[in-house]
Write a protein that holds these residues in place. Structure first.
Motif, PDB file in Angstrom:
ATOM      1  N   SER B 160       2.528  -1.248  -0.356  1.00 10.62           N
ATOM      2  CA  SER B 160       1.347  -0.994   0.466  1.00 10.62           C
ATOM      3  C   SER B 160       1.807  -0.468   1.815  1.00 10.62           C
ATOM      4  N   SER B 161       0.863   0.059   2.591  1.00  8.39           N
ATOM      5  CA  SER B 161       1.300   0.634   3.866  1.00  8.39           C
ATOM      6  C   SER B 161       1.836  -0.440   4.804  1.00  8.39           C
ATOM      7  N   SER B 162       1.350  -1.668   4.697  1.00  6.04           N
ATOM      8  CA  SER B 162       1.896  -2.704   5.579  1.00  6.04           C
ATOM      9  C   SER B 162       3.323  -3.059   5.172  1.00  6.04           C
ATOM     10  N   GLN B 163       3.567  -3.065   3.865  1.00 10.47           N
ATOM     11  CA  GLN B 163       4.943  -3.349   3.435  1.00 10.47           C
ATOM     12  C   GLN B 163       5.896  -2.235   3.857  1.00 10.47           C
ATOM     13  N   HIS B 294     -11.687   1.198   1.230  1.00  8.44           N
ATOM     14  CA  HIS B 294     -10.387   1.613   1.751  1.00  8.44           C
ATOM     15  C   HIS B 294      -9.707   2.493   0.710  1.00  8.44           C
ATOM     16  N   GLU B 296      -6.647   3.075   0.126  1.00  5.62           N
ATOM     17  CA  GLU B 296      -5.390   2.597  -0.455  1.00  5.62           C
ATOM     18  C   GLU B 296      -5.456   1.154  -0.918  1.00  5.62           C
ATOM     19  N   ARG B 297      -6.206   0.330  -0.187  1.00  2.00           N
ATOM     20  CA  ARG B 297      -6.202  -1.091  -0.542  1.00  2.00           C
ATOM     21  C   ARG B 297      -7.438  -1.416  -1.358  1.00  2.00           C
TER      22      ARG B 297
END
Lengths: 333, 535
Positions: B160-163, B294, B296-297
């Motif tokens: 994910s973008s946070s990872q 969203h 992506e999520r």
């Protein structure tokens, strides 16, 4: 080229107008390739005056007619931001299908030609749908089609040339008003396409979609449809070119159009069509086709070994791309 | 790892004691053509502290970071950069790396096709051949050490973008930097991940690492930072120690005083500045409980349950930070993003559209935020750009060129676009004139609703004032206008009513009478005022 509506300037300053005309001429993007063409012709004519003999000119123009017809479609497609590697194979398939329809199935010649062109249109549609709707890269889709269509041409023809063709086919290769039919078809198509790209809504949409697909879509342009149309046009023109080659050879040869795809892309790129999309003109693209033909046939009449020709073509193309790159970096967004 | 540092060091006077600052930017001035991005800016960062950099968009934060990163090479600006008291010339990002400066950029920059481990260890040691196994082993040990929840063998594309953000942070730390720069690191992170990141930064700081933290979120800045430099219009206008952190003071410094004569006078009802958070007249555009998924999520939303309404003749300001869902909201109204739930009403009628094409036909215009990405056609001229949305009316097959020229010339006159001719490629126009071209295009079909996303981004002050006048004139002519902007002064100067978004939801709405920059920014940044601070 076109008549501009000049705003009435009181007290016509002829000098200023002449200067403006010169400036405008130099700004026309096709001037570069045109100058290169003139220089190349002059050089080859000096080396061997027979290069500018009418017979040689006509033979050159006839040679480029076929690739030129394909180039018209390819140029539009590249301007729209895509490209098609399957054009040579589609030409072969179109030729073989037309040949079989008219000789084995006795279909009237016009119908056979129309069927072949429709098949090209259909292949273009498939290329387009897979690229635009499914989202596969055009490189992969049309490379696959390059093999598939060529293979089909071999399968349908049994791997051999389809002949004899009905006598009527000769009308497709006969001279009309002193020039071979293929040249006329090419010239008419080129003119129509060039005007369409400059003046029509369709042309504008091709430039818009190739320049910035997202922005075009936000301005209400159906980008997918525009690209699809360009793919279909390219397929149809490739098949048409194949049929014309068939008429000239007098047989439906599954080897027609071998290596056309890269020759066409090289030529239109030399003529100022940017692979980034959105830039170039039909006139420029076709001057590019003409230029590469002049270079390769000029080398022949100058006595340069035939095996060196591809080297020259490659060098010219890389040089043209290099110039395009520099221009883009200087002036590009 | 130096043992000295922050233990109870009272913040205040610069450089208490002997050791020089870990990092010092002294009197930096950086100009881009006629625009001055930084004026005599000085920032001192002590060893072992977390130093916050705050300021509005365009205040000069990114310019400062790019100088530190060597992206703007030494010599392209005035002033001195010192590391541990020693003047250094950073000519390229490699120089910054060699000096122990590691930057984690705001935009994700990972190599998607490689594994987490390879991304972290990429380019570090090992001979000419990459030993992927060894890289992943090292990385795994390192990830454990940082207590991050990542698997070194996972391909980055699957994160994910946070990872991915965490991978970038790990990569920066793997090089054992002396100074770690985090540029808006939390914008992609969830609350829990943010908490973990902060714990990690504190732990590293206690181990002696110096850290620069750039963020829009004042609650995060107050929580994490030891000291703070506040930028405004390229100057460092305030420097605060933790004891003096006060949200009102911070916001006050960020805003400063401004030109007010930039903005046109309001006419009609709006001038009365009624307290109304709702429009007076029946709305031209109403959005009811709109949500957008969203991209992506899965299961998450970029816009949640947003309702708003704009009457003809009104300018509604939508405040909020970048990433708060502002642009997506406009995009959904314009048929660019699918709506998950809720509805959009145009006048009385519900708007059911799935493409910008239909939005245009329904009488909605949009000017996007990014001229390069999805605004202009840089391969074409002014004329073609202006008439792009109007092609069908210029002829079904052949375009009416005379008419097209008239339209373009009219646009040049009406919007006072400074250009040599209507054929000039748009790339040669200035930012302000490019923006006017986009406005002209959006207005060509006479929309009843106009959506403007950052209408003056990258535009000089003079052109800004002109654009504001144009927008006000349109509203006076009865168009319902929605303006999204990061500049609170712009919103205040231009709009009649305000809605503020945070994390995709409306967090505040108010009329002109109650509006202030502090209120706008407080809502947008989730900043707690000092009175309600818990700690």
């Amino acid at each position: 080229m076109e008549e501009r509506r000049v705003r009435a300037t009181p007290g016509g300053a002829d000098d200023a107008r002449a200067r403006r005309l010169l400036y405008q001429t130099l700004r026309v993007p096709e001037v570069g390739i045109l100058l290169a063409l003139v220089v190349a012709v002059a050089v080859f004519a000096l080396v061997n005056p027979s290069f500018v003999a009418w017979a040689n000119i006509e033979s050159n123009v006839r040679t480029i007619a076929f690739i030129g017809i394909v180039g018209v479609g390819q140029a539009m497609l590249i301007i729209a931001g895509e490209f098609d590697l399957s054009v040579g194979s589609v030409a072969a398939l179109g030729a073989v299908v037309a040949a079989i329809l008219m000789s084995d199935h006795g279909l009237p010649i016009p119908l056979a030609v129309i069927a072949a062109v429709a098949l090209g249109l259909l292949i273009g549609l498939v290329n387009g749908l897979l690229t635009v709707k499914v989202g596969l890269p055009a490189l992969i889709v049309t490379l696959g089609m390059l093999f598939a269509a060529r293979g089909l041409a071999y399968v349908i023809s049994g791997g051999t040339q389809v002949y004899p063709l009905p006598d009527g086919v000769r009308t497709l290769s006969d001279r009309v008003l002193g020039l071979p039919m293929a040249i006329w078809v090419f010239v008419v198509l080129a003119l129509v396409a060039d005007v369409a790209m400059r003046r029509s809504g369709f042309g504008r949409r091709l430039y818009a979609v190739g320049g910035n697909r997202e922005a075009a879509q936000l301005a209400g342009i159906r980008a997918d449809r525009v690209k699809l149309a360009a793919f279909m046009l390219t397929g149809a023109l490739a098949a048409l070119a194949g049929v014309l080659v068939m008429a000239q050879l007098g047989s439906g040869d599954p080897q027609i159009g071998m290596n056309w795809e890269l020759a066409v892309i090289a030529a239109v790129v030399v003529g100022g069509i940017s692979l980034r999309g959105g830039v170039g003109s039909i006139a420029g693209a076709l001057l590019g086709v003409l230029f590469l033909q002049v270079v390769s046939s000029g080398l022949v009449v100058s006595g340069v070994e035939a095996t060196l020709q591809p080297v020259a073509v490659g060098t010219v193309m890389i040089a043209a791309l290099g110039i395009d790159q520099v221009r883009h970096r200087r002036f590009g967004g | 790892m130096t043992p000295d540092g922050r233990t109870g060091a009272p913040a205040g006077a610069p450089s208490a004691g002997g050791s020089p600052p870990a990092l010092e930017l002294e009197s930096i001035t950086k100009r881009f053509g006629g625009v001055t991005a930084l004026r005599d800016a000085t920032v001192r960062v002590r060893r072992g502290e977390v130093h916050g950099l705050v300021g509005e968009n365009g205040a000069g934060k990114s310019t400062l970071l790019k100088i530190l990163d060597g992206q703007y090479p030494a010599g392209s600006y005035e002033g001195v950069v010192r590391i541990d008291g020693e003047a250094v010339a950073l000519h390229a990002p490699q120089d910054a790396r060699a000096r122990g400066i590691a930057i984690v950029p705001q935009e994700t920059s990972v190599i998607e096709t490689l594994s987490v481990g390879e991304n972290i260890c990429f380019g570090e040691g090992g001979g000419p051949f990459a030993d992927v196994r060894a890289m992943e082993r090292h990385a795994a040990a390192f990830i454990d050490q940082l207590a991050l929840r990542l698997d070194a063998r996972t391909q980055v594309a699957r994160l994910s973008s946070s990872q991915k953000q965490l991978v970038m942070i790990a990569r920066a730390l793997y090089r054992r930097p002396r100074v770690l720069i985090l540029d808006e690191p939390t914008s992609a992170l969830t609350a829990e991940e943010t908490a973990r990141l902060f714990a990690l930064v504190r732990q590293l700081r206690d181990g002696g690492l110096t850290c620069i933290f750039v963020s829009h979120r004042l609650d995060e800045v107050s929580e994490l930072c030891d000291r703070l430099s506040i930028l405004r219009d390229g100057r460092v206008v305030d420097e605060l120690a933790r004891a003096d952190f006060d949200v009102e003071r911070i916001i006050g410094s960020m805003i400063g005083r401004r030109l007010t004569d930039l903005y046109p006078e309001r006419t009609g009802d709006a001038a009365d500045a009624g307290p109304a958070a709702a429009p007076a007249a029946p709305p031209a555009l109403a959005v009811e409980r709109l949500s957008i998924r969203h991209p992506e999520r899965p299961g998450d939303f970029v816009v949640r349950d947003v309702s708003l309404a704009v009457a003809p003749g009104e300018v509604l300001g939508v405040g909020g930070l970048v990433g708060s869902g502002r642009s997506e909201l406009l995009g959904a109204i314009y048929g660019r993003h699918p709506i998950a739930s809720g509805r959009v009403l145009l006048g009385e009628r519900e708007l059911r559209i799935s493409s910008p094409r239909e939005a245009l036909a329904a009488g909605i215009g949009l000017v996007t935020e990014d001229r390069k990405r999805d605004g202009l056609l840089f391969n074409l001229g002014l004329r073609e750009n202006v008439t792009l949305a109007y092609l069908r009316s210029l002829g079904s097959v052949v375009l009416d060129r005379g008419r097209e020229r008239e339209i373009a010339q009219e646009a040049v006159r009406r919007f006072s676009i400074a250009t040599r001719s209507i054929e000039t490629p748009v790339g040669q126009l200035s930012g302000g004139n490019q923006q006017k071209v986009m406005l002209a295009r959006a207005l060509e079909r006479g929309p009843r609703v106009l959506l403007l996303d950052e209408p003056t981004v990258g535009v000089d002050v003079g052109a800004k004032a002109e654009i504001y006048r144009l927008i006000r004139a349109l509203a006076d002519a009865g168009v319902a206008v929605v303006v999204v902007s990061s500049e609170s002064a712009e919103l205040l100067g231009l709009c009649d009513r305000f809605v503020v978004l945070r994390d995709g939801a409306v967090v505040d709405r108010f009329g002109l009478g109650e509006a202030s920059e502090t209120r706008l920014m407080t809502a947008a940044m989730a900043a707690k005022t000092s009175s309600e601070e818990e700690r």
